[in-house]
Design a protein around this motif. Structure first.
Motif, PDB file in Angstrom:
ATOM      1  N   ARG A   1       0.811  -1.215   0.000  1.00  0.00           N
ATOM      2  CA  ARG A   1       0.000   0.000   0.000  1.00  0.00           C
ATOM      3  C   ARG A   1       0.850   1.274   0.000  1.00  0.00           C
ATOM      4  O   ARG A   1       0.353   2.345  -0.342  1.00  0.00           O
ATOM      5  CB  ARG A   1      -0.984   0.001   1.170  1.00  0.00           C
ATOM      6  N   ASN A   2       2.134   1.162   0.347  1.00  0.00           N
ATOM      7  CA  ASN A   2       3.045   2.295   0.217  1.00  0.00           C
ATOM      8  C   ASN A   2       3.878   2.224  -1.066  1.00  0.00           C
ATOM      9  O   ASN A   2       4.674   3.124  -1.335  1.00  0.00           O
ATOM     10  CB  ASN A   2       3.982   2.362   1.425  1.00  0.00           C
ATOM     11  N   ARG A   3       3.708   1.125  -1.811  1.00  0.00           N
ATOM     12  CA  ARG A   3       4.370   0.922  -3.111  1.00  0.00           C
ATOM     13  C   ARG A   3       5.883   1.105  -3.014  1.00  0.00           C
ATOM     14  O   ARG A   3       6.515   1.791  -3.833  1.00  0.00           O
ATOM     15  CB  ARG A   3       3.768   1.840  -4.171  1.00  0.00           C
ATOM     16  N   LYS A   4       6.452   0.438  -2.014  1.00  0.00           N
ATOM     17  CA  LYS A   4       7.895   0.533  -1.793  1.00  0.00           C
ATOM     18  C   LYS A   4       8.620  -0.608  -2.504  1.00  0.00           C
ATOM     19  O   LYS A   4       8.155  -1.753  -2.499  1.00  0.00           O
ATOM     20  CB  LYS A   4       8.208   0.466  -0.295  1.00  0.00           C
TER      21      LYS A   4
ATOM     22  N   ASP B   1       7.998 -14.573 -10.500  1.00  0.00           N
ATOM     23  CA  ASP B   1       8.941 -13.845 -11.353  1.00  0.00           C
ATOM     24  C   ASP B   1       9.259 -12.446 -10.822  1.00  0.00           C
ATOM     25  O   ASP B   1       9.880 -11.650 -11.536  1.00  0.00           O
ATOM     26  CB  ASP B   1       8.396 -13.745 -12.778  1.00  0.00           C
ATOM     27  N   TYR B   2       8.884 -12.147  -9.587  1.00  0.00           N
ATOM     28  CA  TYR B   2       9.196 -10.822  -9.031  1.00  0.00           C
ATOM     29  C   TYR B   2      10.710 -10.623  -9.031  1.00  0.00           C
ATOM     30  O   TYR B   2      11.467 -11.479  -8.546  1.00  0.00           O
ATOM     31  CB  TYR B   2       8.638 -10.702  -7.613  1.00  0.00           C
ATOM     32  N   PRO B   3      11.212  -9.500  -9.578  1.00  0.00           N
ATOM     33  CA  PRO B   3      12.664  -9.339  -9.765  1.00  0.00           C
ATOM     34  C   PRO B   3      13.451  -9.037  -8.493  1.00  0.00           C
ATOM     35  O   PRO B   3      14.688  -9.016  -8.538  1.00  0.00           O
ATOM     36  CB  PRO B   3      12.765  -8.162 -10.739  1.00  0.00           C
ATOM     37  N   GLY B   4      12.768  -8.829  -7.360  1.00  0.00           N
ATOM     38  CA  GLY B   4      13.479  -8.514  -6.126  1.00  0.00           C
ATOM     39  C   GLY B   4      13.697  -9.691  -5.205  1.00  0.00           C
ATOM     40  O   GLY B   4      14.143  -9.516  -4.062  1.00  0.00           O
ATOM     41  N   PHE B   5      13.436 -10.909  -5.671  1.00  0.00           N
ATOM     42  CA  PHE B   5      13.659 -12.099  -4.841  1.00  0.00           C
ATOM     43  C   PHE B   5      15.135 -12.502  -4.857  1.00  0.00           C
ATOM     44  O   PHE B   5      15.810 -12.414  -5.893  1.00  0.00           O
ATOM     45  CB  PHE B   5      12.837 -13.282  -5.341  1.00  0.00           C
ATOM     46  N   VAL B   6      15.606 -12.988  -3.687  1.00  0.00           N
ATOM     47  CA  VAL B   6      16.944 -13.574  -3.594  1.00  0.00           C
ATOM     48  C   VAL B   6      16.816 -14.935  -2.916  1.00  0.00           C
ATOM     49  O   VAL B   6      15.862 -15.175  -2.173  1.00  0.00           O
ATOM     50  CB  VAL B   6      17.911 -12.672  -2.792  1.00  0.00           C
ATOM     51  N   PRO B   7      17.760 -15.853  -3.137  1.00  0.00           N
ATOM     52  CA  PRO B   7      17.687 -17.167  -2.480  1.00  0.00           C
ATOM     53  C   PRO B   7      17.871 -17.028  -0.970  1.00  0.00           C
ATOM     54  O   PRO B   7      18.551 -16.106  -0.491  1.00  0.00           O
ATOM     55  CB  PRO B   7      18.853 -17.943  -3.107  1.00  0.00           C
ATOM     56  N   HIS B   8      17.297 -17.947  -0.220  1.00  0.00           N
ATOM     57  CA  HIS B   8      17.509 -17.911   1.226  1.00  0.00           C
ATOM     58  C   HIS B   8      18.930 -18.383   1.552  1.00  0.00           C
ATOM     59  O   HIS B   8      19.572 -19.110   0.783  1.00  0.00           O
ATOM     60  CB  HIS B   8      16.463 -18.752   1.966  1.00  0.00           C
TER      61      HIS B   8
ATOM     62  N   LEU C   1      11.057  -2.515  -9.527  1.00  0.00           N
ATOM     63  CA  LEU C   1      10.512  -3.159  -8.340  1.00  0.00           C
ATOM     64  C   LEU C   1       9.205  -2.498  -7.917  1.00  0.00           C
ATOM     65  O   LEU C   1       8.209  -3.185  -7.599  1.00  0.00           O
ATOM     66  CB  LEU C   1      11.529  -3.093  -7.194  1.00  0.00           C
ATOM     67  N   SER C   2       9.167  -1.173  -7.911  1.00  0.00           N
ATOM     68  CA  SER C   2       7.960  -0.459  -7.504  1.00  0.00           C
ATOM     69  C   SER C   2       6.800  -0.737  -8.442  1.00  0.00           C
ATOM     70  O   SER C   2       5.645  -0.888  -8.002  1.00  0.00           O
ATOM     71  CB  SER C   2       8.228   1.048  -7.452  1.00  0.00           C
ATOM     72  N   ASP C   3       7.064  -0.823  -9.736  1.00  0.00           N
ATOM     73  CA  ASP C   3       6.005  -1.128 -10.703  1.00  0.00           C
ATOM     74  C   ASP C   3       5.421  -2.518 -10.450  1.00  0.00           C
ATOM     75  O   ASP C   3       4.194  -2.721 -10.527  1.00  0.00           O
ATOM     76  CB  ASP C   3       6.544  -1.046 -12.130  1.00  0.00           C
ATOM     77  N   ALA C   4       6.293  -3.483 -10.152  1.00  0.00           N
ATOM     78  CA  ALA C   4       5.815  -4.841  -9.858  1.00  0.00           C
ATOM     79  C   ALA C   4       4.999  -4.866  -8.568  1.00  0.00           C
ATOM     80  O   ALA C   4       3.986  -5.576  -8.474  1.00  0.00           O
ATOM     81  CB  ALA C   4       7.004  -5.802  -9.753  1.00  0.00           C
ATOM     82  N   ILE C   5       5.415  -4.080  -7.578  1.00  0.00           N
ATOM     83  CA  ILE C   5       4.671  -3.981  -6.330  1.00  0.00           C
ATOM     84  C   ILE C   5       3.298  -3.362  -6.585  1.00  0.00           C
ATOM     85  O   ILE C   5       2.271  -3.822  -6.041  1.00  0.00           O
ATOM     86  CB  ILE C   5       5.460  -3.142  -5.302  1.00  0.00           C
ATOM     87  N   MET C   6       3.240  -2.324  -7.412  1.00  0.00           N
ATOM     88  CA  MET C   6       1.969  -1.671  -7.725  1.00  0.00           C
ATOM     89  C   MET C   6       1.017  -2.638  -8.423  1.00  0.00           C
ATOM     90  O   MET C   6      -0.183  -2.672  -8.132  1.00  0.00           O
ATOM     91  CB  MET C   6       2.204  -0.446  -8.596  1.00  0.00           C
TER      92      MET C   6
END
Length: 329
Positions: free
Chosen positions: A252-255, A272-279, A302-307
């Motif tokens: 909701r803050n589109r961060k 496919d979200y581009p901000g994922f990293v492996p644990h 990242l913000s566009d994908a969050i939106m």
């Protein structure tokens, strides 16, 4: 009649308020909501499971009623039903019993199997939780209902109130890997603001650019999140539903978000979200955070994908209506 039994007052207000509008009755058999933090430690949960207040449920329902049990007080109440100390209602659904340890999960599975009875089911907040109930506990698929958690939260700000600061924000309690995040941030040219609980046992390195807050009220939590440049969500590979309340604030803050890949978060953002990293990968977390801090174009991606994820969730319908439908099936 629908009876709702709470393990702690104050949670799941969207669902509770909607069900009350449909005529449901609510009984809290646990503590009142703790001001400033909704997190409860294991000791508090265990004490609540042997509270004399549990005996108050004995006359709340009859054989034709439907019962929704929220939280770990469900265990002793189900045992009371199984032993005949309380009427067995027509239907019982259990919700919000989260486990983030494989050893604890195996023990809880044994308990669930022992307590099963006709008319009992679960509302699962992640696919992993649902699969476990079906495969390890032996629940029928039709008795496990998958719910994408999306309730309203305190401290609402929204994208219009958010600003872009200069720091990385991380917060939350369950299944967090703050040790990994602190190692990763040692190589990132930005301050880090962490809002955790005492039970996270976060140890801030000396002479670091880390600010640690413990058990802040939700409005302050969200204001810090909304003023960050990037949000980090370091999760352990184990566990079921986790990170969802913080994720809703991110949406909701589109961060822009950099998060450990976890099926509970993938359910909202997509695989496919581009901000994922492996644990368990410090270098991947460090590299992705450094890029998100320095590269405005990547932050925008990242913000566009969050939106887009926020818009999808907005079309998911009322959480209260969905839980009500599960209860009436």
């Amino acid at each position: 009649m629908i009876q709702i039994i709470l393990s702690q007052a104050g949670g799941y207000q969207d669902v509770i308020a909607y069900l009350q509008q449909q005529g449901a009755q609510v009984c809290n058999v646990g503590p009142e909501r703790v001001r400033g933090s909704s997190f409860r430690g294991k000791l508090s949960i265990l004490v609540g499971m042997v509270s004399p207040k549990l005996w108050g449920v004995r006359k709340l329902w009859g054989k034709d009623d439907v019962v929704l049990l929220l939280g770990w007080q469900a265990l002793p109440i189900l045992a009371m039903i199984r032993c005949g100390l309380v009427w067995r209602p027509r239907k019982v659904l259990v919700m919000a019993c989260f486990v983030h340890s494989m050893r604890a999960r195996r023990c809880v599975n044994l308990v669930w199997r022992a307590l099963r009875f006709p008319g009992m089911g679960f509302i699962a907040f992640s696919k992993g939780e649902g699969d476990n109930l079906i495969q390890a506990v032996g629940m029928a698929p039709q008795d496990v209902h998958l719910h994408q958690w999306r309730q309203e939260l305190y401290g609402f700000g929204g994208a219009d109130a958010a600003v872009e600061g200069d720091y990385v924000f991380a917060g939350g309690y369950s299944n967090r890997d703050y040790d990994l995040l602190l190692q990763a941030m040692a190589g990132v040219d930005a301050p880090l603001v962490v809002v955790a609980t005492e039970r996270n046992h976060v140890v801030v390195p000396a002479q670091s650019r880390v600010t640690l807050h413990l058990d802040l009220p939700e409005a302050q939590f969200e204001s810090l999140l909304a003023a960050s440049r990037v949000v980090a969500m370091p999760l352990k590979g184990q566990g079921e539903a986790c990170g969802q309340s913080v994720l809703l604030r991110v949406l909701r803050n589109r961060k822009p978000l950099v998060a450990t890949r976890h099926e509970a978060i993938e359910a909202y953002l997509g695989s496919d979200y581009p901000g994922f990293v492996p644990h368990d990968d410090v270098e991947a977390m460090r590299a992705t955070l450094a890029r998100a801090i320095a590269d405005g174009a990547f932050r925008q991606v990242l913000s566009d994908a969050i939106m887009q994820a926020e818009r999808r969730l907005a079309h998911s319908g009322s959480p209260g209506e969905e839980i009500h439908r599960f209860l009436l099936l």
